[in-house]
Every structure is written in C-alpha cells, then in structure tokens.
Design a protein around this motif. Structure first.
Motif, PDB file in Angstrom:
ATOM      1  N   ALA B 317       5.556   0.279  14.606  1.00 42.18           N
ATOM      2  CA  ALA B 317       4.470  -0.658  14.021  1.00 42.18           C
ATOM      3  C   ALA B 317       3.128  -0.290  13.929  1.00 42.18           C
ATOM      4  O   ALA B 317       2.227  -0.482  12.965  1.00 42.18           O
ATOM      5  CB  ALA B 317       4.804  -2.062  14.248  1.00 42.18           C
ATOM      6  N   ARG B 318       2.916   0.219  15.104  1.00 46.08           N
ATOM      7  CA  ARG B 318       1.493   0.623  15.321  1.00 46.08           C
ATOM      8  C   ARG B 318       0.761   1.748  14.249  1.00 46.08           C
ATOM      9  O   ARG B 318       0.093   1.862  13.712  1.00 46.08           O
ATOM     10  CB  ARG B 318       1.311   0.963  16.743  1.00 46.08           C
ATOM     11  CG  ARG B 318      -0.334   1.175  17.168  1.00 46.08           C
ATOM     12  CD  ARG B 318      -0.375   1.858  18.680  1.00 46.08           C
ATOM     13  NE  ARG B 318       0.154   3.154  18.783  1.00 46.08           N
ATOM     14  CZ  ARG B 318      -0.385   4.386  18.112  1.00 46.08           C
ATOM     15  NH1 ARG B 318      -1.523   4.417  17.591  1.00 46.08           N
ATOM     16  NH2 ARG B 318       0.299   5.596  18.553  1.00 46.08           N
ATOM     17  N   LYS B 319       1.658   2.753  14.237  1.00 48.08           N
ATOM     18  CA  LYS B 319       1.596   3.808  13.280  1.00 48.08           C
ATOM     19  C   LYS B 319       1.559   3.423  11.910  1.00 48.08           C
ATOM     20  O   LYS B 319       0.773   3.923  10.904  1.00 48.08           O
ATOM     21  CB  LYS B 319       2.551   5.057  13.587  1.00 48.08           C
ATOM     22  CG  LYS B 319       2.308   5.644  15.068  1.00 48.08           C
ATOM     23  CD  LYS B 319       3.256   6.884  15.238  1.00 48.08           C
ATOM     24  CE  LYS B 319       2.968   7.387  16.802  1.00 48.08           C
ATOM     25  NZ  LYS B 319       4.175   8.446  16.964  1.00 48.08           N
ATOM     26  N   PHE B 320       2.732   2.442  11.482  1.00 45.11           N
ATOM     27  CA  PHE B 320       2.688   2.080  10.233  1.00 45.11           C
ATOM     28  C   PHE B 320       1.440   1.428   9.664  1.00 45.11           C
ATOM     29  O   PHE B 320       0.834   1.941   8.854  1.00 45.11           O
ATOM     30  CB  PHE B 320       3.843   1.365   9.982  1.00 45.11           C
ATOM     31  CG  PHE B 320       4.274   0.885   8.534  1.00 45.11           C
ATOM     32  CD1 PHE B 320       5.036   1.662   7.740  1.00 45.11           C
ATOM     33  CD2 PHE B 320       3.630  -0.078   8.086  1.00 45.11           C
ATOM     34  CE1 PHE B 320       5.342   1.538   6.441  1.00 45.11           C
ATOM     35  CE2 PHE B 320       3.787  -0.693   6.635  1.00 45.11           C
ATOM     36  CZ  PHE B 320       4.835   0.101   5.932  1.00 45.11           C
ATOM     37  N   VAL B 321       0.923   0.508  10.525  1.00 49.14           N
ATOM     38  CA  VAL B 321      -0.360  -0.122  10.359  1.00 49.14           C
ATOM     39  C   VAL B 321      -1.556   0.650  10.335  1.00 49.14           C
ATOM     40  O   VAL B 321      -2.311   0.437   9.276  1.00 49.14           O
ATOM     41  CB  VAL B 321      -0.267  -1.330  11.350  1.00 49.14           C
ATOM     42  CG1 VAL B 321      -1.859  -2.171  11.174  1.00 49.14           C
ATOM     43  CG2 VAL B 321       0.613  -2.407  11.110  1.00 49.14           C
ATOM     44  N   ALA B 322      -1.301   1.645  11.056  1.00 53.97           N
ATOM     45  CA  ALA B 322      -2.735   2.510  11.226  1.00 53.97           C
ATOM     46  C   ALA B 322      -2.667   3.296  10.073  1.00 53.97           C
ATOM     47  O   ALA B 322      -3.929   3.510   9.179  1.00 53.97           O
ATOM     48  CB  ALA B 322      -2.706   3.576  12.391  1.00 53.97           C
ATOM     49  N   LEU B 323      -1.521   3.535   9.432  1.00 52.35           N
ATOM     50  CA  LEU B 323      -1.601   4.515   8.015  1.00 52.35           C
ATOM     51  C   LEU B 323      -1.886   3.453   6.872  1.00 52.35           C
ATOM     52  O   LEU B 323      -2.846   3.828   6.076  1.00 52.35           O
ATOM     53  CB  LEU B 323      -0.199   5.073   7.734  1.00 52.35           C
ATOM     54  CG  LEU B 323       0.422   6.038   8.365  1.00 52.35           C
ATOM     55  CD1 LEU B 323       2.077   6.401   8.483  1.00 52.35           C
ATOM     56  CD2 LEU B 323      -0.439   7.284   8.146  1.00 52.35           C
ATOM     57  N   TRP B 324      -1.599   2.367   6.949  1.00 57.28           N
ATOM     58  CA  TRP B 324      -2.112   1.309   5.821  1.00 57.28           C
ATOM     59  C   TRP B 324      -3.473   1.178   6.063  1.00 57.28           C
ATOM     60  O   TRP B 324      -4.171   1.121   5.045  1.00 57.28           O
ATOM     61  CB  TRP B 324      -1.231   0.062   6.110  1.00 57.28           C
ATOM     62  CG  TRP B 324      -1.283  -0.935   5.176  1.00 57.28           C
ATOM     63  CD1 TRP B 324      -2.297  -1.194   4.086  1.00 57.28           C
ATOM     64  CD2 TRP B 324      -0.778  -2.405   5.179  1.00 57.28           C
ATOM     65  NE1 TRP B 324      -2.261  -2.172   3.362  1.00 57.28           N
ATOM     66  CE2 TRP B 324      -1.152  -2.916   3.902  1.00 57.28           C
ATOM     67  CE3 TRP B 324       0.277  -2.788   5.845  1.00 57.28           C
ATOM     68  CZ2 TRP B 324      -0.661  -4.110   3.549  1.00 57.28           C
ATOM     69  CZ3 TRP B 324       0.879  -3.992   5.707  1.00 57.28           C
ATOM     70  CH2 TRP B 324       0.629  -4.650   4.273  1.00 57.28           C
ATOM     71  N   ARG B 325      -4.095   1.159   6.997  1.00 57.71           N
ATOM     72  CA  ARG B 325      -5.659   0.935   7.324  1.00 57.71           C
ATOM     73  C   ARG B 325      -6.093   2.247   6.553  1.00 57.71           C
ATOM     74  O   ARG B 325      -7.283   2.001   6.057  1.00 57.71           O
ATOM     75  CB  ARG B 325      -5.973   0.838   8.739  1.00 57.71           C
ATOM     76  CG  ARG B 325      -5.710  -0.356   9.383  1.00 57.71           C
ATOM     77  CD  ARG B 325      -6.371  -0.638  10.769  1.00 57.71           C
ATOM     78  NE  ARG B 325      -5.533  -1.708  11.658  1.00 57.71           N
ATOM     79  CZ  ARG B 325      -4.884  -1.351  12.586  1.00 57.71           C
ATOM     80  NH1 ARG B 325      -4.774   0.053  13.185  1.00 57.71           N
ATOM     81  NH2 ARG B 325      -4.469  -2.343  13.249  1.00 57.71           N
ATOM     82  N   SER B 326      -5.984   3.395   7.007  1.00 58.58           N
ATOM     83  CA  SER B 326      -6.561   4.847   6.620  1.00 58.58           C
ATOM     84  C   SER B 326      -6.108   5.370   5.049  1.00 58.58           C
ATOM     85  O   SER B 326      -6.764   6.095   4.930  1.00 58.58           O
ATOM     86  CB  SER B 326      -6.680   5.644   7.691  1.00 58.58           C
ATOM     87  OG  SER B 326      -5.200   6.107   7.951  1.00 58.58           O
ATOM     88  N   GLU B 327      -4.707   4.955   4.875  1.00 54.67           N
ATOM     89  CA  GLU B 327      -4.091   6.060   3.702  1.00 54.67           C
ATOM     90  C   GLU B 327      -3.652   4.971   2.676  1.00 54.67           C
ATOM     91  O   GLU B 327      -2.620   5.339   2.012  1.00 54.67           O
ATOM     92  CB  GLU B 327      -3.202   6.844   4.190  1.00 54.67           C
ATOM     93  CG  GLU B 327      -3.434   7.270   5.660  1.00 54.67           C
ATOM     94  CD  GLU B 327      -4.128   8.804   5.436  1.00 54.67           C
ATOM     95  OE1 GLU B 327      -4.198   9.052   3.947  1.00 54.67           O
ATOM     96  OE2 GLU B 327      -4.644   9.345   6.288  1.00 54.67           O
ATOM     97  N   ALA B 328      -4.310   3.738   2.411  1.00 51.57           N
ATOM     98  CA  ALA B 328      -3.709   2.836   1.495  1.00 51.57           C
ATOM     99  C   ALA B 328      -4.132   3.343   0.068  1.00 51.57           C
ATOM    100  O   ALA B 328      -4.824   2.741  -0.528  1.00 51.57           O
ATOM    101  CB  ALA B 328      -4.033   1.365   1.838  1.00 51.57           C
ATOM    102  N   THR B 329      -3.395   4.193  -0.664  1.00 52.80           N
ATOM    103  CA  THR B 329      -3.950   4.781  -2.047  1.00 52.80           C
ATOM    104  C   THR B 329      -2.832   4.071  -3.032  1.00 52.80           C
ATOM    105  O   THR B 329      -2.993   4.623  -4.018  1.00 52.80           O
ATOM    106  CB  THR B 329      -3.612   6.391  -1.780  1.00 52.80           C
ATOM    107  OG1 THR B 329      -2.185   6.656  -1.344  1.00 52.80           O
ATOM    108  CG2 THR B 329      -4.644   6.748  -1.102  1.00 52.80           C
TER     109      THR B 329
END
Lengths: 434, 434
Positions: B317-329
C-alpha cells in the motif's frame, strides 16, 4: 470479426467527403438502397441536415421511400479540421447499432446500407419523429416513452453483460470496441474533467453563473466524486453502453421511440446510460420554468417529467431484474450456487442489492451529465433557448444545485423518489445572484 | 501489434510437441541461445522437469550457462488431451512477462528466446532458487521477500492501471489480453464456482472435512460473496494482473525473488494478485502446525509468516501510494482537479480511501484462494505434505474458518492486523470432527 485494431484509427483508402452528387451516385450504385428509394436517382431529393456536432447527415427521398444517411468526417464538425476525430467511429456506431437492433428490435433505426471505406451508414428515415429534446422544450408529453426507453436500456445493458454472456464472449466483445477510444476521450474530457477546472472550451450563462462555476471549480469534495465516476467509466467494463443517451439521441412520436447515434458505444458502466436519461429529463424539468408563457402553464408537463423520471428508473430496474430471472445465461451469479427455494430467495435479494448499487451509479452519472451541460462545452437547447439569460441561469442554478448534492451525497439518495423530491423542492428556489 | 484475435485460439502451423532431440536442434539453431549455453549442442544436458499442471519445462545446461525452456501443450498436462487448452497462452505469458520485466526489472526471469509457432519461451535459469512454497513448507524465512514482492505488485499493478496509462493505451492493452479467456475460465470455474457446489473435480481431506465442505456448499451468504467477487473478476478491468500469484509462482533465495508463470495474465482487479499472496502466506501459516517435529518448533517461522502478511499489505500500500504521488501520468484522478495545498491534501485522503477499497478486494480474493485450495481441484503442498490426514484437516479447517469470515464479513476487517489477529486466534482452534 473485425478487430478493434483492424478497424483502425486511420483514414481508410477510398474515403472522401461526399457532396450531394457523390452521394447520389453512391446510393444509385447500391441496389438495396435504390430499390428502397424508388424512381430514377436524378429525381431523389437530397438535403444535408446535420445539426449534430460531429457528422454529415443527409435526408434522401425517392418516389417510394426515404433514408437518413450519416457520414463521419475526419474531424469534429462543430470545430473543424483543427480537431481531428477518427472515421473508425462509423464502424463502431454500425457495430453498436446492429447489436442494439438485435437486442431491442424496433427501438433503433433499421440499417439499410453501410460502407466501411466511406464511413457511411444509410438508415430508415424516421418520419414524423422529432428529436425528443425539441418536444420536451415545447412541453410535449410522450406517454409511450417510459416503456420504450426502459425496454431499450434493460435489454441492451442486460444482454451485453456478464449476466447474459459467457466470459469469453464478453472479452471478445470488449476487445471489439476497445478501438473506440477517441470517442471515449471526448466523454472523459468534456464530462469528467473540464467542467471542474479552467478549460478554454467551458462556457456558462455569464455573469449569473460565474460564482457557481467558480464554486464548482473549487469544490474538492465534488472533484473527488467526479474522479471516482471517471475511474468507473475508465475501468468498469460492465456492458456495451450507448455512451451518449441524452434526449438529443432519441427520436420520438406519440407512439414510437427510436434511439439513434450510438457512436460513443463501448464496454463501460451501465449506470452511465441510465444516468444520462435521468439527467436529461431532470434538465427538461428545470428548464421548463424558462419556457412558461404564463406562470404554471407547464405544470402538467413538469409533473409528467418528474413522474417519468420515477418510472424510468423503476421500470428499468423491474425489467432488468426480470431479464436476470429468466435469461441469465452468463457466467456471473451461476444458478448452481443458488439451488432450491432458499437459493432462489437469496439470489433474488442479491438482485435487489445489485440494482441498488446500479442506482447509485446512475445517480452519480446523472449529476455529471447535468453539470457538463451547464458549465462545459456542449450545452443543450432546453436551457439555451431560454432567451432571458437571468431566467436561464436561474433554471440552470437549480439543476446545478441538485447535481452537486446528487454527486457528493449519492448514498443519501436511496430511491428515485428521493431524487425527484429534491428536484421538486428546488423548482421555486431563487439563487442569490445579486 | 499482435491483436488478441490474431494471437488466436488455434494451433499455429509449425507447432509440434518437442522431445529432447527436437529441442536440442531448435535451440542449436537459435544463435542467442546457443551462445548463452556455450559449447557444442550435443553436450548440452536437457532434463524435462515440469511439475506444474499445464506445460513442458526443460532445464538445459551448456558449458557456459543454463536456460529454462517452457513449451505449452495443447491440453492441460495434469489431465491430458481430454482437457484442451489453447497454445495462445504462451503468447500471453510472453507478453505479460515482457511487460513485467520492463516494469519490475530483476523480479521476473529474463527472456532469452520466444518462438510463437512452437509456443515456446526460453528464460534465464534460476539457480539456486527454489519454489517459495517448498521453502515455506520447510520453515524457511525469506527476509527479502516483503520488499521484492511489494515492489513487484506495486509497480506492475500501478503502471498498467488508469493511474499511469492514458485511456487509449489502457483500452488497447485490455484488447491485447482479451484473447486469454481460456485461462481466465479456469480461474472462473475452479476458484469462483466449483468449490461452492457439487463438482466432479472437487476434492478435500475426507472424511474429516466432509461436513465443512457440505456447509460451504449450503452457505448462501458465502455464495453471494463469491459471486460478487466473480463478477468483479469478470468486469473490473483495473490493471494487468499476474492472475496466478501464489507461492508456487514465486522462486526465491535468501536474497532474490523472481515471479514466474504469468500465463493467466489479463486485465482484472488488482486485489486478485494481492489477495493471492496474502492467501498463500496464510495457508503456509496454518499448514505450519502440520509440519512441526515437536510442538512449537516452528514458532519463529510462524511469527515471521504472519508479520510478512502484515508487511506485504502495508508495504504494498505504501509503495503503491508513493507511485501514485510521483508517477500519476494516467487519465484517472487528473492533477488539475486537485490544485494547491488543499487539493493535494484532499487527493492524498482519496488515495487512502482507494487503497482501503483495494484492501477489501484483496481480503475477499484471499479468502477465495484459500477455499479453492482446500475444497477445489488444485491443492497445494503446504497442506498435502501433512501425511496425518486428521492433522492436515485440522490445519485446513482453521484456514477455511478464517476464509469464510474474511469473505462474508469483509467489511469488518479494516486493517491487515485484524486479519492476522484472526489467523493467530485460530492457530490452536480444534475443529469438532468427532
């Protein structure tokens, strides 16, 4: 099967934009068409009447019959060549229309001829049908509409879903519409995104709605709600939806209803189509005050519209559940898991849960469809024909207010009557423009 | 692009089942392969080792390196020619593996060679890796597993979703996997349907679990719950999932984790993959009591397994949300609707709501994966290697009891710790077999 990839995004060789003479030649060379029109081709009357946003539409009449001929342009007609749009939409529209014609016979125009290269479809001419939206602006009551539109929705949405199809059939069907993404993108941008932010194409009844538009652009709860709906539109492959089922895509007489223009069709959430119908009826209701000649002279019409909203949902739900009871040939909810009387009773309860969830989706999507028509690019004549802009904005503000509540507090609307009650309570609300 | 339809369901011309000599010739004729193996082809050792249910698997070793070569058979290996299965699964596996290799480098085997006609893929030989399930049966702790599997899941599930892809890219990707429906059908039948009804292929540890199996076949609340999960599997095209992410599809050493066998890959619900990992760890936990040499001798392992369950979810969950913060293309949740600090804060809250919903899905799917391994066709060695059938059934009954609660009362599990707490409480529960 033509796959999505083969249907392609490019311009098929052989495509050209037809003028009247080209069209006459093309139709004359198509025996089924020529026979239907009758008489010598040079005597056919051909009139370009497209008042939609995207395509050319010709009315062609001969001595024995008439046709409506639709040709896709490689760009958005409303805007011009600067906004290209793939011709493949004519392929997807033809595919959807054929499919709907099988599932809901008599409720869509019959196809007489389709030419893939020309992105052209010739259909039965609907006479004396008019676009339903025009009738609603005029205050016309359509007594057969509820029955027809709910049959159309129940049958098309049910029979393309996992309740009726095997998983393999459904996956192939999803793939066959996957190439229609340029049309989906219009919806994604114009309905689910632009009205909620500064966007060049947005417009609204200014100056009256300036504050309301700004409020909506700042309303983060609403932005979360529209984003959830957008995600559902993007990822919920429930069934083949029409994708643009507003009252401008419905032609009517007193006795007949025909759903046209399924070029936005793809596998998406059922609630999008149901919500579109509800939203456009609700807008007709709110716009009605702007079309009064004298106070209260459209009361019977308005009462009919709200009762139609109630019945569209309740009849749709009833027919959908009835199909599920009798035609559940799909892979979802296998009957072997619900044996005997107890199983049947439990499954029946679950059907009610299913339609209650679908109702929530429909309410949310209805709200989205209202907001886009008031703050986005594409408006509708229900409101636009109200010349007094302050009165128009008053009508629009009432609809906006309902839509905001429907979208953010969706869960609090547990019945369609709660929706129409909320609409009725806003009928005389005066927004504080001053 | 090879479309789903082109990838086809038939046997490509040129296909033949390879024996050792055929394979040697084929590999010798493939320069990249021959170079990697090294030395003369006639000196390569070739051993067929496939212990899976579906395919041939050869280990090939030369003087300078080794390969694992997987060839699909036109039927289910476990059952024989009476259960045909399309070779196209080798195409979809290759497509998924290539995609995962790009998104999660180092966490899947490198592909050295793929031959479409032969439905054959040659991959790096994983040595000294073992199938994780075997290690778990032996009570081995894998300290790097949490980090690796959560990176694999977060990256593959995020980057194939609407949060990372444009709607057009995602629709094309959905279409490219739509042809893999024969493999999906296995899941639909064996996981979502058969364990809940009389089905010839079902089996369980008899006589001990006869009553539990009958209870589950009569449990209508459970049947509703599994049917909702099945519908989600059929209609929720969230992302490209692995589709079979159990501990038999993971090869490990102390330091490395490699996810193999994505032949069930298609666009489905994210929670299915996450739930598969959680379920298989929970089964390893419940099976552990059956592998004790003396009471409590696997306590440290069991404690590690449950803490791994906690961390797999929380780190994912932490990594998924972190990707969403930085890689939401992607097209979902457009950043323009969440401007400024207030917008960022509101979107962050919504990310938590999103993963909470995903958690619910994962819990439900985890339960489904447990039940199918105890009452359905395909069992796992975690339980099967417990020779004392009464002891095995005791372990299985604990897992079943947890799974039933997880599936029917999913909403009451609001954190992963609630799940592991419930598991821990069942560790010494004695089912009443007598």
């Amino acid at each position: 099967m033509t796959t999505s990839a083969e249907a392609g995004q490019g311009t098929p060789s052989g495509y050209r934009i037809l003028n009247e003479a080209d069209l006459r030649n093309h139709l004359a060379g198509t025996p089924a068409v020529a026979a239907r029109l009758g008489g010598p081709a040079e005597r056919w009357s051909i009139t370009e009447v497209g008042d939609g946003n995207l395509n050319l539409v010709f009315i062609v009449k001969g001595s024995s019959g008439g046709l409506a001929v639709k040709q896709a342009l490689p760009y958005v007609r409303l805007v011009g060549e600067s906004w290209p749009l793939p011709l493949s939409r004519a392929h997807f529209e033809h595919l959807a229309l054929t499919h709907q014609g099988r599932l809901a016979p008599g409720l869509v125009p019959a196809i007489v001829h389709h030419d893939h290269a020309l992105a052209l479809t010739a259909m039965e001419l609907l006479e004396p049908h008019i676009i339903m939206r025009k009738g609603l602006v005029a205050g016309t009551i359509y007594p057969a509409f509820v029955d027809h539109i709910t049959t159309f929705m129940a049958r098309t949405l049910f029979f393309s879903s996992d309740l009726a199809l095997s998983a393999a059939e459904k996956k192939e069907a999803i793939a066959s519409f996957a190439g229609n993404h340029a049309l989906c993108k219009i919806t994604e941008d114009l309905i689910f995104t632009d009205p909620y932010r500064i966007a060049e194409q947005n417009r609204w009844t200014t100056p009256w709605l300036d504050a309301a538009a700004a409020d909506i652009r700042a309303d983060l709860d609403l932005h979360v709600a529209i984003s959830r709906l957008k995600l559902k539109f993007l990822s919920s492959a429930e069934t083949l939806i029409h994708g643009d089922l507003h009252t401008g895509s419905i032609m009517v007489t007193d006795a007949e209803t025909k759903v046209i223009d399924p070029e936005f069709g793809f596998y998406g959430p059922m609630g999008f189509d149901v919500g579109a119908v509800l939203a456009n009826l609700l807008m007709a209701y709110f716009a009605s005050a702007g079309h009064e000649q004298s106070p209260g002279d459209r009361a019977a019409f308005e009462s009919w519209v709200l009762s139609t909203v109630d019945q569209v949902w309740s009849e749709f739900a009833r027919k959908f559940v009835a199909l599920w009871r009798s035609e559940a040939t799909g892979d979802a909810y296998p009957s072997s898991l619900f044996p005997g009387e107890a199983g049947a009773a439990r499954l029946e309860r679950e059907r009610q849960v299913y339609v209650a969830r679908l109702f929530q989706d429909a309410v949310g999507f209805a709200a989205a469809k209202i907001i886009r028509r008031i703050l986005g690019l594409a408006h509708n004549i229900d409101f636009e024909l109200i010349e007094d802009t302050r009165l128009r904005a008053t009508c629009e503000a009432r609809a906006l207010r309902l839509a905001r509540t429907l979208m953010v507090e969706t869960a609090s609307f547990t019945s369609i009557e709660a929706v129409t009650k909320a609409a009725r309570e806003l009928r005389h609300w005066q927004p504080g423009f001053d």
